[in-house]
Design an enzyme around this catalytic site. Sequence first.
Site, PDB file in Angstrom:
ATOM      1  N   TYR A 169       1.124  -1.230  -0.191  1.00  0.00           N
ATOM      2  CA  TYR A 169      -0.003   0.040   0.218  1.00  0.00           C
ATOM      3  C   TYR A 169       0.855   1.392   0.097  1.00  0.00           C
ATOM      4  O   TYR A 169       1.941   0.888   0.768  1.00  0.00           O
ATOM      5  CB  TYR A 169      -0.520   0.070   1.457  1.00  0.00           C
ATOM      6  CG  TYR A 169      -2.069   1.326   0.816  1.00  0.00           C
ATOM      7  CD1 TYR A 169      -2.942   1.458   0.685  1.00  0.00           C
ATOM      8  CD2 TYR A 169      -1.150   1.892   2.694  1.00  0.00           C
ATOM      9  CE1 TYR A 169      -3.756   2.372   0.699  1.00  0.00           C
ATOM     10  CE2 TYR A 169      -2.224   3.519   2.712  1.00  0.00           C
ATOM     11  CZ  TYR A 169      -3.174   3.921   1.837  1.00  0.00           C
ATOM     12  OH  TYR A 169      -3.823   4.833   1.973  1.00  0.00           O
ATOM     13  N   ASP A 264       9.165   3.030   0.015  1.00  0.00           N
ATOM     14  CA  ASP A 264       7.782   3.661   0.490  1.00  0.00           C
ATOM     15  C   ASP A 264       8.286   3.513   1.908  1.00  0.00           C
ATOM     16  O   ASP A 264       7.690   2.519   2.354  1.00  0.00           O
ATOM     17  CB  ASP A 264       7.062   3.364  -0.063  1.00  0.00           C
ATOM     18  CG  ASP A 264       5.791   3.679   1.032  1.00  0.00           C
ATOM     19  OD1 ASP A 264       6.078   4.186   1.593  1.00  0.00           O
ATOM     20  OD2 ASP A 264       4.428   3.794   0.062  1.00  0.00           O
ATOM     21  N   LYS A 292       3.930   8.256   8.827  1.00  0.00           N
ATOM     22  CA  LYS A 292       3.975   7.948   9.955  1.00  0.00           C
ATOM     23  C   LYS A 292       5.495   8.144  11.120  1.00  0.00           C
ATOM     24  O   LYS A 292       5.241   9.894  11.467  1.00  0.00           O
ATOM     25  CB  LYS A 292       4.224   6.637  10.083  1.00  0.00           C
ATOM     26  CG  LYS A 292       2.625   6.390   8.953  1.00  0.00           C
ATOM     27  CD  LYS A 292       2.574   4.991   8.474  1.00  0.00           C
ATOM     28  CE  LYS A 292       1.137   4.470   8.169  1.00  0.00           C
ATOM     29  NZ  LYS A 292       1.306   3.542   7.184  1.00  0.00           N
TER      30      LYS A 292
HETATM   31  C1  LIG Z   1       0.588   4.510   5.398  1.00  0.00           C
HETATM   32  C2  LIG Z   1       1.439   4.619   4.203  1.00  0.00           C
HETATM   33  C3  LIG Z   1       1.280   5.059   3.396  1.00  0.00           C
HETATM   34  C4  LIG Z   1       0.752   6.803   3.361  1.00  0.00           C
HETATM   35  O1  LIG Z   1       0.106   7.240   4.512  1.00  0.00           O
HETATM   36  P1  LIG Z   1      -0.581   8.085   4.652  1.00  0.00           P
HETATM   37  O2  LIG Z   1      -0.387   9.215   6.055  1.00  0.00           O
HETATM   38  O3  LIG Z   1      -1.384   7.192   5.411  1.00  0.00           O
HETATM   39  O4  LIG Z   1      -0.759   9.310   4.040  1.00  0.00           O
HETATM   40  C5  LIG Z   1       2.318   5.099   2.129  1.00  0.00           C
HETATM   41  N1  LIG Z   1       3.092   4.114   2.220  1.00  0.00           N
HETATM   42  C6  LIG Z   1       2.571   3.488   3.484  1.00  0.00           C
HETATM   43  C7  LIG Z   1       3.885   2.291   2.995  1.00  0.00           C
HETATM   44  C8  LIG Z   1       2.253   2.740   4.082  1.00  0.00           C
HETATM   45  O5  LIG Z   1       2.886   2.397   5.752  1.00  0.00           O
END
Ligand SMILES: *Cc1c(COP(=O)(O)O)cnc(C)c1O
Length: 447
Positions: A169, A264, A292
Amino acid sequence: MIINERFKAPPLVGLSFCYDKFMQTIARTRSQELFKRAKELMPGGVNSPVRAFKSIGIDPIFIKSAKGAYLFDEDGNKYIDFVGSWGPMILGHADPDIEAAIIAAARSGTSFGAPTALENQMAEEVIKLVPSIEMVRFVNSGTEAVMAAIRLARAFTKRDKIIKFTGCYHGHCDALLVSAGSGVATLGLPDSPGVTKETAKDTLVVKFNDQEALKKVFEKHSSEIAAIITEPIIGNSGFIKAQNGFLELCRELCNEHQSLLIFDEVMTGFRVALGGAQELFGIKADITTLGKVIGGGLPVGAYGGSQEIMSMVAPAGPMYQAGTLSGNPLAMSAGLTCLKKIQAANFYQELEAKTKYLVEGIKAIDPANIQVDYAGGMFGYFFSPSAIDSYEAAKENVDIEKFKSTYKKLLDLGVYMAPSAFEAGFVSAAHSYEDLDKVIEAMKISL
Ligand SMILES: *Cc1c(COP(=O)(O)O)cnc(C)c1O
């Protein structure tokens, strides 16, 4: 409150004995009332879908406050929290230093739309800590960071296509709301209405850990591929590590075909190690996205890479990306305080020792039918007889009914895990071994 009283019960002798004794129905009437009203006000009653507990089939819990390792709901129940706001709360909730930093910043004004010294300090920390980042741009969420990283990769390579892996994701930006069921690479079809076929067609979807499929996509589309984007450890289909050689192959193929490798690390950054998964595995990404943990509980995202690549970003270069509240002083203060605190001696050793203790305790309950794994303060458990190396394998082998029934019991025993069989969990520095013992005991009872 409730769990503490319950766990003061005499040591458990046998499971038949304890279940009735521990299992009292926790009243969640106020949460239920609030959710009923919320559904009239907001789609599905929430501002982010997984919060609605749909995959468990019960109403979500409305949180009133949180402190350290605990959440307190609107009905006065207490839970040991392993969601940690889905990753950011690595120091536990309401950390006193972060709280003080936010208050101090707020007294000096909450937003200027102009440069601040704080942004320099925050950028210096990120560049110091994340191996592949020489220059960074702050945004307000992980999604924003990913959107910009994709645009940057396309601008830099002058190519259109992006490879993503199933089960990863990357936020809700159009180009990545795409996946494909089979292990063979296919031209992506949109996962969500509203994502156009035109957008999706530039996203090539490959099964995670499938080296042959990845090589084939490069053979077919070689000179069109701008980037591979991947979670270096999947945390959004449960916890799934890359098999030996897979991330290395991603790196090699990108080198060979002049494509960029995007890690990511929105979830893994500052979570699995101080320098993220790239430090853990010794692989350098060309562009890294962060979110995060980096915000210490406030909305911060970031993307960064080499000076050469980042110099494409406006106003240094032609790739446009902007943000009214980007680099916000409250968010920078919280993030900076968090990044300073996680540099304490042995922070990650202690965090990982706790995570290991927790997952080994869970595994020992039924070794043949529970799969566990972890890195730093991130973990996962699957109710599955076989090891899980992809989203496809998880879908096929995980006992979702068992997850659901166990989940409800855990919740009643005061343990708040992610409400989905396909999400990772998070341990914070605020969790004590006593908390972890309670959780292992509760898991035993629930199973
Ligand atoms: C949570 C997450 C996102 C999205 O981040 P948001 O702050 O919710 O927009 C993108 N990539 C990864 C791997 C994530 O865990």
